[in-house]
Design a protein around this motif. Structure first.
Motif: not given
Length: 327
Positions: A86-88, A109-112, A114-117
């Motif tokens: 889990h790289y995030h 949460w799930n950075l990969g 690319e919907k939010g950060r």
């Protein structure tokens, strides 16, 4: 609350006030973040710079605005970042997962995906006292599905304060205040994890090398989806006792308290390096955030070397409640 529990709490408050005397706490700013030091030893680092990802990994996983490393007073590291599974995952942190904004699905949460950060904004306050230090920082919740002009979905002020208890323990307060920038408001969707506060523990801790216990006497494989006032994690370490750990206390004023938990079971990741847990206030139902209103989630963490009994953990929670006054 029972008289016995209140007396336990008062005893611990007295213990903190006397045994912490003489331990110097200070802040030190670097190019990567802000360090908290006790007696010149770094025990906590808040990351203001963006942590680069390993070569060949999607750069969207790079992130700032988290705590790592988190150490005990003996130097035992409790957190890890960017694990291969889990790289995030970033040490001690708490982004929201699924959210609905103006009909769009956003994920902080799930950075990969690319919907939010969520990223560090700026340092708002730094304060040092003889045996206590704190910082307040802003963190920006970015909606990557929105136009560039309207992509700031939420703002947050995070206050981190630290105070020694004795030669083996210290108190870490993790206080969040946040509000939406969306005029029509937004919804934090019901989901099994997100928000609150989470820890991805050091890779040497797994099912055979760590134990989990909640205020309701639930173990690792019983804790997930249960509600609790506190959760405790203890694992093997290089301390003379062979043990170190962290106790996370939920503030009784928090949304959905006693809060639901997300805890990975003992068979996840083959039982190795699989300690992931935290409080999830939106686990059972969504949370509507109205424009113009501020919301708070506060937690107290006891970071320790050695053992910590169930009775001591309960007493720490009682003293925490007592320090808040009536609720």
């Amino acid at each position: 609350m029972s008289i016995k529990r209140i007396l336990f709490g008062l005893q611990f408050l007295i213990l903190v006030s006397f045994s912490a005397f003489g331990q110097q706490v200070e802040l030190r700013e670097s190019s990567s973040g802000i360090d908290f030091l006790i007696n010149s030893n770094t025990v906590l680092s808040y990351q203001t710079a963006t942590a680069k990802v390993p070569e060949g990994i999607n750069e969207s996983f790079a992130m700032s605005g988290f705590i790592h490393p988190l150490r005990t007073l003996s130097g035992q590291v409790l957190t890890r970042i960017q694990p291969e599974d889990h790289y995030h995952h970033y040490g001690l942190w708490g982004p929201w997962t699924r959210a609905t904004i103006e009909g769009r699905s956003v994920d902080f949460w799930n950075l990969g995906d690319e919907k939010g950060r969520v990223d560090f904004g700026e340092i708002l306050q730094k304060k040092e006292e003889s045996n206590r230090a704190l910082i307040t920082v802003s963190q920006n919740h970015i909606d990557l599905t929105a136009s560039a002009k309207g992509n700031l979905a939420m703002e947050e002020e995070l206050t981190i304060s630290l105070e020694p208890i004795d030669s083996n323990r210290y108190v870490l307060d993790y206080q969040r205040e946040f509000w939406t920038m969306i005029p029509s408001g937004m919804v934090l969707d019901q989901y099994r994890y997100g928000g609150g506060v989470f820890i991805r523990a050091v890779e040497t801790w797994g099912s055979a090398t760590s134990q989990i216990l909640t205020s309701e006497s639930k173990s690792r494989d019983e804790a997930d989806a249960s509600r609790a006032r506190w959760i405790m994690l203890i694992g093997e370490s290089q301390h003379a006792s062979g043990k170190s750990g962290i106790l996370i206390l939920s503030n009784p004023k928090n949304h959905s308290h006693p809060e639901p938990l997300r805890v990975w079971p003992s068979d996840s990741n083959g039982g190795k390096g699989n300690v992931f847990l935290g409080f999830t206030p939106i686990r059972e139902e969504e949370w509507k955030l109205d424009f113009g209103q501020k919301y708070k989630l506060n937690y107290r963490l006891i970071v320790f070397d050695g053992e910590l009994s169930f009775e001591e953990a309960d007493a720490y929670w009682s003293s925490y409640v007592e320090s808040l006054g009536n609720y």
